[in-house]
Design a protein around this motif. Structure first.
Motif, PDB file in Angstrom:
ATOM      1  N   GLU A 241       0.828  -1.200   0.000  1.00 23.13           N
ATOM      2  CA  GLU A 241       0.000   0.000   0.000  1.00 23.13           C
ATOM      3  C   GLU A 241       0.873   1.264   0.000  1.00 23.13           C
ATOM      4  O   GLU A 241       0.561   2.256  -0.647  1.00 23.13           O
ATOM      5  CB  GLU A 241      -0.906  -0.022   1.232  1.00 23.13           C
ATOM      6  CG  GLU A 241      -1.976   1.027   1.192  1.00 23.13           C
ATOM      7  CD  GLU A 241      -2.887   0.967   2.419  1.00 23.13           C
ATOM      8  OE1 GLU A 241      -3.644   1.925   2.610  1.00 23.13           O
ATOM      9  OE2 GLU A 241      -2.809  -0.033   3.174  1.00 23.13           O
ATOM     10  N   TYR A 242       1.984   1.165   0.784  1.00 23.51           N
ATOM     11  CA  TYR A 242       2.923   2.286   0.818  1.00 23.51           C
ATOM     12  C   TYR A 242       4.280   1.833   0.319  1.00 23.51           C
ATOM     13  O   TYR A 242       4.681   0.725   0.634  1.00 23.51           O
ATOM     14  CB  TYR A 242       3.049   2.832   2.257  1.00 23.51           C
ATOM     15  CG  TYR A 242       1.788   3.537   2.686  1.00 23.51           C
ATOM     16  CD1 TYR A 242       1.558   4.854   2.299  1.00 23.51           C
ATOM     17  CD2 TYR A 242       0.840   2.865   3.454  1.00 23.51           C
ATOM     18  CE1 TYR A 242       0.383   5.496   2.683  1.00 23.51           C
ATOM     19  CE2 TYR A 242      -0.332   3.513   3.832  1.00 23.51           C
ATOM     20  CZ  TYR A 242      -0.558   4.828   3.449  1.00 23.51           C
ATOM     21  OH  TYR A 242      -1.714   5.467   3.802  1.00 23.51           O
ATOM     22  N   ARG A 244       2.641   4.898  -1.877  1.00 27.38           N
ATOM     23  CA  ARG A 244       1.529   4.916  -2.816  1.00 27.38           C
ATOM     24  C   ARG A 244       2.030   5.056  -4.254  1.00 27.38           C
ATOM     25  O   ARG A 244       2.898   5.893  -4.521  1.00 27.38           O
ATOM     26  CB  ARG A 244       0.588   6.091  -2.493  1.00 27.38           C
ATOM     27  CG  ARG A 244      -0.336   5.804  -1.316  1.00 27.38           C
ATOM     28  CD  ARG A 244      -0.967   7.058  -0.808  1.00 27.38           C
ATOM     29  NE  ARG A 244       0.023   7.902  -0.155  1.00 27.38           N
ATOM     30  CZ  ARG A 244      -0.239   9.125   0.306  1.00 27.38           C
ATOM     31  NH1 ARG A 244      -1.433   9.643   0.171  1.00 27.38           N
ATOM     32  NH2 ARG A 244       0.722   9.842   0.888  1.00 27.38           N
TER      33      ARG A 244
END
Lengths: 313, 107
Positions: A241-242, A244
């Motif tokens: 997710e990170y 992004r």
């Protein structure tokens, strides 16, 4: 030649040892090529223990061939750096041993499992190749010539790395999970491979003006993401997710740079990251352990009957 | 004294062997090389090297590339169905070319 003339003439493979280059150019090129050479060596040392852990004889052969190639690339690059007349190979190897020599962020991190091997052998080598392909057009001809040979060989490394990854990605659920875990851990470092964004990069301007570098950090990072995000997905890897990562249309990707840990990156870059320090020291120990080989080859000036190497004219 | 001559056609190219000259010293060798090897063919730069300084090792003495199957060293040994990055494809094409040249040499 003065710096202004260098900037005017700067183009692919434009300058060679026969040209009288200003010190500023020679120092900038030395810094860049020495960094590259150091990275080849430190990468090879990081991967070397995994020759023994290779799961089959085919893998062992291929992986040891790859590590051998990387050491060879280091040697080629030290030669290209030496041709600038700023530092000798011995000085550069000593700087690497005593912690002054800088090298790629990814090779400061420890590697513990076989699942991490494709993170280096596929993604990091893939990133390196993307960059190296542009350096075939570097203005320092010996550097560009070294890149010809490096790029010729690297295709095997990247495809072999991909083969290791493909095997794990289609293996047992446990193997798939190990691969995903390794990817989660390595992905941000791999993106940081290209260095900070252009506004934070300290060395880019001059190197670009004199043609040493052909592309900016941002251009290279984006070009890498465009090619390798789809690759990762095609092997069933989930992009963390990170940081992004945004698809900005037509197969192009953009990373949110503030999501990356730049404090850690700069600590790593200064050789102040703990695991990295251990890796520097262990290579130093290896260098010292084979001192006797170098002494034997080069001849010990203190021994009777030996003579110093003839001076080059 | 014989000097081997290497010619570079364009800036950034490799210097490749193109012949030799007789000359008593390096300066004369450079001048003769300019006349004998740089006059008609495109030339950016020449190197002159004393012939006696050239070391040679040939295929009668060593098996270049080794004697065992090292196909694992080639990009072509690894197949996958995904699309490769353009620089990886370029590297593989160079390897295929080198392998084809080598095979031709064996005939």
């Amino acid at each position: 030649m003065d710096v202004e003339t260098v900037k005017e003439r700067a183009g692919p493979r434009e300058f060679s040892p026969a040209d009288d280059m200003p010190e500023k150019y020679r120092k900038a090129a030395t810094r860049m090529i020495q960094f590259h050479a150091n990275s080849e060596i430190m990468g090879a040392y990081l991967e070397k223990p995994f020759i023994r852990q290779a799961p089959s004889i085919d893998r062992k052969l291929a992986f040891s061939a790859k590590v051998q190639d990387e050491i060879g690339h280091g040697q080629l690059l030290y030669r290209a750096a030496e041709s600038l007349g700023i530092k000798t190979r011995e000085e550069m190897l000593d700087e690497l041993a005593n912690g002054e020599g800088k090298f790629l962020n990814c090779f400061h991190y420890p590697m513990e499992s076989w699942a991490e091997v494709p993170m280096i052998a596929f993604f990091v080598d893939g990133a390196a190749m993307r960059r190296q392909a542009t350096l075939k057009s570097s203005s320092w001809e010996p550097y560009a010539h070294a890149m010809d040979k490096v790029c010729f060989e690297e295709g095997f490394h990247v495809k072999h790395g991909e083969d290791i990854m493909a095997r794990m990605a289609t293996g047992s659920r446990k193997e798939q999970q190990m691969l995903q875990d390794a990817f989660d851990e390595w992905w941000p470092r791999i993106i940081q491979f290209f260095g900070p964004t252009d506004d934070k990069s300290t060395h880019h301007d001059f190197s670009a003006e004199v043609g040493l570098k052909q592309k900016t950090n941002d251009e290279l990072r984006n070009a890498f993401l465009d090619a390798y995000v789809p690759k990762a997905k095609s092997y069933g890897l989930e992009i963390p997710e990170y940081p992004r990562i945004e698809e900005v249309g037509d197969g192009e990707y953009h990373v949110e740079e503030d999501d990356l840990d730049w404090d850690e990156f700069f600590t790593v870059s200064k050789n102040e990251y703990e695991p990295g320090k251990g890796q520097i020291d262990s290579r130093k120990a290896a260098q010292e352990a084979v001192d006797w080989v170098r002494d034997t080859i080069e001849g010990d000036a203190n021994l009777p009957g030996s003579q110093a190497a003839p001076a080059a004219d | 004294m014989i000097w081997e001559v290497f010619r570079q056609e364009k800036p950034g190219d490799y210097h490749t062997h193109c012949g030799n000259v007789h000359a008593p010293d390096r300066e004369m060798a450079k001048q003769f090389a300019v006349i004998q090897h740089g006059r008609r063919k495109p030339t950016e730069s020449l190197w002159v090297v004393p012939q006696e300084e050239v070391g040679e090792v040939d295929a009668d003495e060593v098996a270049f590339g080794g004697t065992t199957d090292k196909s694992y060293r080639w990009a072509m040994a690894y197949t996958s169905s995904t699309e490769h990055a353009k620089e990886v494809i370029a590297s593989q094409q160079e390897q295929e070319q080198a392998e084809a040249d080598r095979q031709r040499g064996d005939d």
